[in-house]
Motif scaffolding. Structure first.
Motif, PDB file in Angstrom:
ATOM      1  N   ILE A 159      57.993 -15.596  67.835  1.00  0.00           N
ATOM      2  CA  ILE A 159      58.013 -16.667  68.839  1.00  0.00           C
ATOM      3  C   ILE A 159      58.888 -17.820  68.374  1.00  0.00           C
ATOM      4  O   ILE A 159      59.628 -18.417  69.163  1.00  0.00           O
ATOM      5  CB  ILE A 159      56.581 -17.144  69.152  1.00  0.00           C
ATOM      6  N   ASN A 160      58.844 -18.136  67.086  1.00  0.00           N
ATOM      7  CA  ASN A 160      59.737 -19.168  66.543  1.00  0.00           C
ATOM      8  C   ASN A 160      61.194 -18.803  66.821  1.00  0.00           C
ATOM      9  O   ASN A 160      61.980 -19.648  67.269  1.00  0.00           O
ATOM     10  CB  ASN A 160      59.534 -19.293  65.039  1.00  0.00           C
ATOM     11  N   ASN A 161      61.554 -17.554  66.563  1.00  0.00           N
ATOM     12  CA  ASN A 161      62.938 -17.122  66.742  1.00  0.00           C
ATOM     13  C   ASN A 161      63.348 -17.136  68.209  1.00  0.00           C
ATOM     14  O   ASN A 161      64.492 -17.462  68.542  1.00  0.00           O
ATOM     15  CB  ASN A 161      63.119 -15.728  66.139  1.00  0.00           C
ATOM     16  N   GLN A 162      62.417 -16.803  69.095  1.00  0.00           N
ATOM     17  CA  GLN A 162      62.702 -16.894  70.534  1.00  0.00           C
ATOM     18  C   GLN A 162      62.995 -18.337  70.934  1.00  0.00           C
ATOM     19  O   GLN A 162      63.948 -18.605  71.684  1.00  0.00           O
ATOM     20  CB  GLN A 162      61.508 -16.357  71.332  1.00  0.00           C
ATOM     21  N   LEU A 163      62.193 -19.267  70.433  1.00  0.00           N
ATOM     22  CA  LEU A 163      62.400 -20.681  70.758  1.00  0.00           C
ATOM     23  C   LEU A 163      63.758 -21.162  70.267  1.00  0.00           C
ATOM     24  O   LEU A 163      64.470 -21.889  70.977  1.00  0.00           O
ATOM     25  CB  LEU A 163      61.292 -21.533  70.144  1.00  0.00           C
ATOM     26  N   VAL A 164      64.138 -20.766  69.059  1.00  0.00           N
ATOM     27  CA  VAL A 164      65.420 -21.196  68.501  1.00  0.00           C
ATOM     28  C   VAL A 164      66.577 -20.674  69.348  1.00  0.00           C
ATOM     29  O   VAL A 164      67.525 -21.410  69.658  1.00  0.00           O
ATOM     30  CB  VAL A 164      65.569 -20.733  67.040  1.00  0.00           C
ATOM     31  N   VAL A 165      66.498 -19.409  69.748  1.00  0.00           N
ATOM     32  CA  VAL A 165      67.582 -18.809  70.541  1.00  0.00           C
ATOM     33  C   VAL A 165      67.751 -19.518  71.881  1.00  0.00           C
ATOM     34  O   VAL A 165      68.871 -19.898  72.266  1.00  0.00           O
ATOM     35  CB  VAL A 165      67.333 -17.297  70.753  1.00  0.00           C
ATOM     36  N   VAL A 166      66.658 -19.737  72.613  1.00  0.00           N
ATOM     37  CA  VAL A 166      66.812 -20.359  73.938  1.00  0.00           C
ATOM     38  C   VAL A 166      67.229 -21.825  73.808  1.00  0.00           C
ATOM     39  O   VAL A 166      68.003 -22.327  74.631  1.00  0.00           O
ATOM     40  CB  VAL A 166      65.537 -20.230  74.799  1.00  0.00           C
ATOM     41  N   LYS A 167      66.753 -22.523  72.790  1.00  0.00           N
ATOM     42  CA  LYS A 167      67.137 -23.921  72.617  1.00  0.00           C
ATOM     43  C   LYS A 167      68.623 -24.060  72.315  1.00  0.00           C
ATOM     44  O   LYS A 167      69.265 -25.034  72.725  1.00  0.00           O
ATOM     45  CB  LYS A 167      66.295 -24.569  71.515  1.00  0.00           C
ATOM     46  N   ARG A 168      69.189 -23.084  71.622  1.00  0.00           N
ATOM     47  CA  ARG A 168      70.632 -23.106  71.351  1.00  0.00           C
ATOM     48  C   ARG A 168      71.427 -23.071  72.650  1.00  0.00           C
ATOM     49  O   ARG A 168      72.410 -23.790  72.822  1.00  0.00           O
ATOM     50  CB  ARG A 168      71.020 -21.914  70.463  1.00  0.00           C
ATOM     51  N   TYR A 169      71.007 -22.222  73.574  1.00  0.00           N
ATOM     52  CA  TYR A 169      71.718 -22.098  74.844  1.00  0.00           C
ATOM     53  C   TYR A 169      71.409 -23.257  75.783  1.00  0.00           C
ATOM     54  O   TYR A 169      72.247 -23.629  76.618  1.00  0.00           O
ATOM     55  CB  TYR A 169      71.393 -20.758  75.504  1.00  0.00           C
ATOM     56  N   LEU A 170      70.237 -23.845  75.647  1.00  0.00           N
ATOM     57  CA  LEU A 170      69.876 -24.979  76.506  1.00  0.00           C
ATOM     58  C   LEU A 170      70.661 -26.244  76.162  1.00  0.00           C
ATOM     59  O   LEU A 170      70.760 -27.151  76.981  1.00  0.00           O
ATOM     60  CB  LEU A 170      68.374 -25.265  76.407  1.00  0.00           C
ATOM     61  N   PHE A 208      57.122 -25.357  76.808  1.00  0.00           N
ATOM     62  CA  PHE A 208      55.750 -25.747  76.450  1.00  0.00           C
ATOM     63  C   PHE A 208      54.850 -24.519  76.390  1.00  0.00           C
ATOM     64  O   PHE A 208      54.036 -24.373  75.468  1.00  0.00           O
ATOM     65  CB  PHE A 208      55.198 -26.749  77.457  1.00  0.00           C
ATOM     66  N   GLN A 209      54.989 -23.630  77.364  1.00  0.00           N
ATOM     67  CA  GLN A 209      54.148 -22.430  77.400  1.00  0.00           C
ATOM     68  C   GLN A 209      54.407 -21.534  76.191  1.00  0.00           C
ATOM     69  O   GLN A 209      53.475 -20.959  75.610  1.00  0.00           O
ATOM     70  CB  GLN A 209      54.401 -21.651  78.695  1.00  0.00           C
ATOM     71  N   ILE A 210      55.655 -21.432  75.788  1.00  0.00           N
ATOM     72  CA  ILE A 210      55.992 -20.618  74.608  1.00  0.00           C
ATOM     73  C   ILE A 210      55.400 -21.242  73.351  1.00  0.00           C
ATOM     74  O   ILE A 210      54.780 -20.556  72.522  1.00  0.00           O
ATOM     75  CB  ILE A 210      57.521 -20.470  74.464  1.00  0.00           C
ATOM     76  N   THR A 253      52.485 -13.484  76.561  1.00  0.00           N
ATOM     77  CA  THR A 253      52.660 -14.731  77.311  1.00  0.00           C
ATOM     78  C   THR A 253      53.952 -15.427  76.907  1.00  0.00           C
ATOM     79  O   THR A 253      54.746 -15.858  77.760  1.00  0.00           O
ATOM     80  CB  THR A 253      51.465 -15.670  77.074  1.00  0.00           C
ATOM     81  N   ALA A 254      54.168 -15.547  75.594  1.00  0.00           N
ATOM     82  CA  ALA A 254      55.382 -16.205  75.098  1.00  0.00           C
ATOM     83  C   ALA A 254      56.629 -15.472  75.573  1.00  0.00           C
ATOM     84  O   ALA A 254      57.603 -16.096  76.021  1.00  0.00           O
ATOM     85  CB  ALA A 254      55.352 -16.268  73.569  1.00  0.00           C
ATOM     86  N   SER A 255      56.610 -14.148  75.507  1.00  0.00           N
ATOM     87  CA  SER A 255      57.785 -13.362  75.903  1.00  0.00           C
ATOM     88  C   SER A 255      58.079 -13.499  77.392  1.00  0.00           C
ATOM     89  O   SER A 255      59.244 -13.542  77.797  1.00  0.00           O
ATOM     90  CB  SER A 255      57.576 -11.886  75.540  1.00  0.00           C
ATOM     91  N   ARG A 256      57.034 -13.576  78.197  1.00  0.00           N
ATOM     92  CA  ARG A 256      57.239 -13.712  79.643  1.00  0.00           C
ATOM     93  C   ARG A 256      58.006 -15.001  79.973  1.00  0.00           C
ATOM     94  O   ARG A 256      58.971 -14.987  80.750  1.00  0.00           O
ATOM     95  CB  ARG A 256      55.890 -13.712  80.368  1.00  0.00           C
ATOM     96  N   ILE A 280      54.200 -12.245  64.474  1.00  0.00           N
ATOM     97  CA  ILE A 280      54.336 -12.774  65.841  1.00  0.00           C
ATOM     98  C   ILE A 280      54.668 -14.263  65.845  1.00  0.00           C
ATOM     99  O   ILE A 280      55.438 -14.731  66.699  1.00  0.00           O
ATOM    100  CB  ILE A 280      53.066 -12.493  66.661  1.00  0.00           C
ATOM    101  N   GLN A 281      54.149 -15.034  64.899  1.00  0.00           N
ATOM    102  CA  GLN A 281      54.566 -16.441  64.804  1.00  0.00           C
ATOM    103  C   GLN A 281      56.065 -16.530  64.544  1.00  0.00           C
ATOM    104  O   GLN A 281      56.751 -17.365  65.130  1.00  0.00           O
ATOM    105  CB  GLN A 281      53.792 -17.140  63.685  1.00  0.00           C
ATOM    106  N   ALA A 282      56.569 -15.647  63.677  1.00  0.00           N
ATOM    107  CA  ALA A 282      58.006 -15.632  63.390  1.00  0.00           C
ATOM    108  C   ALA A 282      58.795 -15.224  64.628  1.00  0.00           C
ATOM    109  O   ALA A 282      59.835 -15.814  64.945  1.00  0.00           O
ATOM    110  CB  ALA A 282      58.299 -14.678  62.236  1.00  0.00           C
TER     111      ALA A 282
END
Length: 336
Positions: free
Chosen positions: A114-125, A137-139, A161-164, A110-112
């Motif tokens: 959430i890390n991968n989710q953060l990387v994906v959204v930051k790329r698009y941001l 911050f919540q993620i 929570t992170a996925s939401r 799950i740490q992996a």
């Protein structure tokens, strides 16, 4: 020689062996052939036929044949029994009841994720003016809490929570026609979730096949709770790949205008949002291209490889983890 993953989406197609080739005869009369020794797996969507000779060939060579509805619901697979490893199965079942082992492995997965989710959204941001600092911050906060969790239930709570918040960011970023209100499934209610569900199903059962071929039982997991007719171990392994493979493909298709809202329809009986045939072809082609693309994301292997090969290595790593009963052997997929 490059290997082939065959997708059959045309109803009424017939598969047979013709000399040294796998032959597919379509309802229109069109024929396609490929060297049979290059075939690694076959996925059949809808109603098509496979000759007895072709079935025997697949069983002899260990070629996995997966059966789906025309909309992507999974029915089952044809797989030989040459993969059975009873010692590994016994060890897997024993460890699935070991709370300490399950918590430690679940934290890594799950740490992996959430890390991968953060990387994906930051790329698009990077190319967006939207302020998502609160959601980010919540993620990140949920990822930190996973480390402190004392049970699998707590870990899954923080994952939820992170996925939401993660899907909230994706909905803010995605093209207007594809905006959605959170993750929904069984059935998916909008085009974005329809693509996610199909992608997750495809990768889930690719993992399913790899787990079986490595002598593991896809139905005895460590993270997800036991559920009848649900391959929980495949679900466990799926978590760290969701953002890496499926979410990134869905965003790329939509943001790159490779698929339009016109490729979807709503089933009157179930309310499900589903892909039309041409849309299915677009999505399958994109997923297959992604699985064949190369990257260096496995920390324990210093070489570039396709995502499909990386999945093979991850399942092999899990097999070693089970054999030794040592969580430290497992290194999850984390992107940067």
């Amino acid at each position: 020689m490059p290997m082939s993953f065959v997708y059959v989406v045309e109803d009424g197609s017939k598969m047979s062996i013709d000399g040294g080739c796998l032959k597919i005869t379509y309802k229109s009369g069109e024929v396609s052939k490929m060297p049979k020794e290059t075939v690694e797996a076959i996925s059949i969507f809808g109603n098509s036929q496979m000759s007895t000779q072709c079935t025997k060939f697949c069983l002899e060579k260990g070629i996995r044949v997966s059966y789906f509805s025309k909309n992507g619901s999974y029915f089952g697979c044809l797989l030989s029994t040459g993969h059975v490893n009873i010692k590994r199965l016994k060890k897997q079942i024993f460890l699935s009841e070991d709370k300490d082992f399950c918590v430690k492995l679940s934290k890594k997965i799950i740490q992996a994720k959430i890390n991968n989710q953060l990387v994906v959204v930051k790329r698009y941001l990077r190319n967006s003016n939207i302020d998502e600092s609160d959601n980010l911050f919540q993620i990140s906060n949920a990822r930190k809490k996973v480390i402190e969790a004392e049970s699998v239930e707590q870990i899954m709570g923080y994952e939820g929570t992170a996925s939401r918040y993660y899907f909230k960011i994706l909905s803010d970023l995605v093209e207007t026609d594809f905006k959605f209100s959170g993750r929904n499934r069984r059935p998916p209610k909008d085009p974005f979730n329809s693509l996610l569900s199909l992608g997750y199903t495809l990768v889930m059962y690719e993992l399913y096949g790899e787990l079986e071929s490595h002598g593991l039982n896809p139905f005895a997991g460590f993270l997800h709770q036991d559920r009848e007719n649900h391959p929980t171990l495949a679900s466990d392994m799926m978590e760290e790949w969701r953002a890496v493979l499926v979410d990134s493909v869905v965003m790329s298709l939509i943001q790159g205008h490779e698929i339009s809202i016109d490729e979807f329809y709503y089933d009157e009986e179930t309310g499900a949002c589903l892909l039309k045939k041409d849309g299915m072809k677009i999505f399958l082609s994109k997923m297959e291209k992604k699985l064949h693309s190369e990257a260096k994301y496995l920390s324990y292997i210093n070489e570039r490889m396709s995502f499909r090969k990386a999945i093979w290595h991850q399942v092999r790593m899990l097999s070693r983890t089970v054999d030794l009963g040592d969580v430290e052997q497992y290194k999850p997929i984390t992107i940067r």
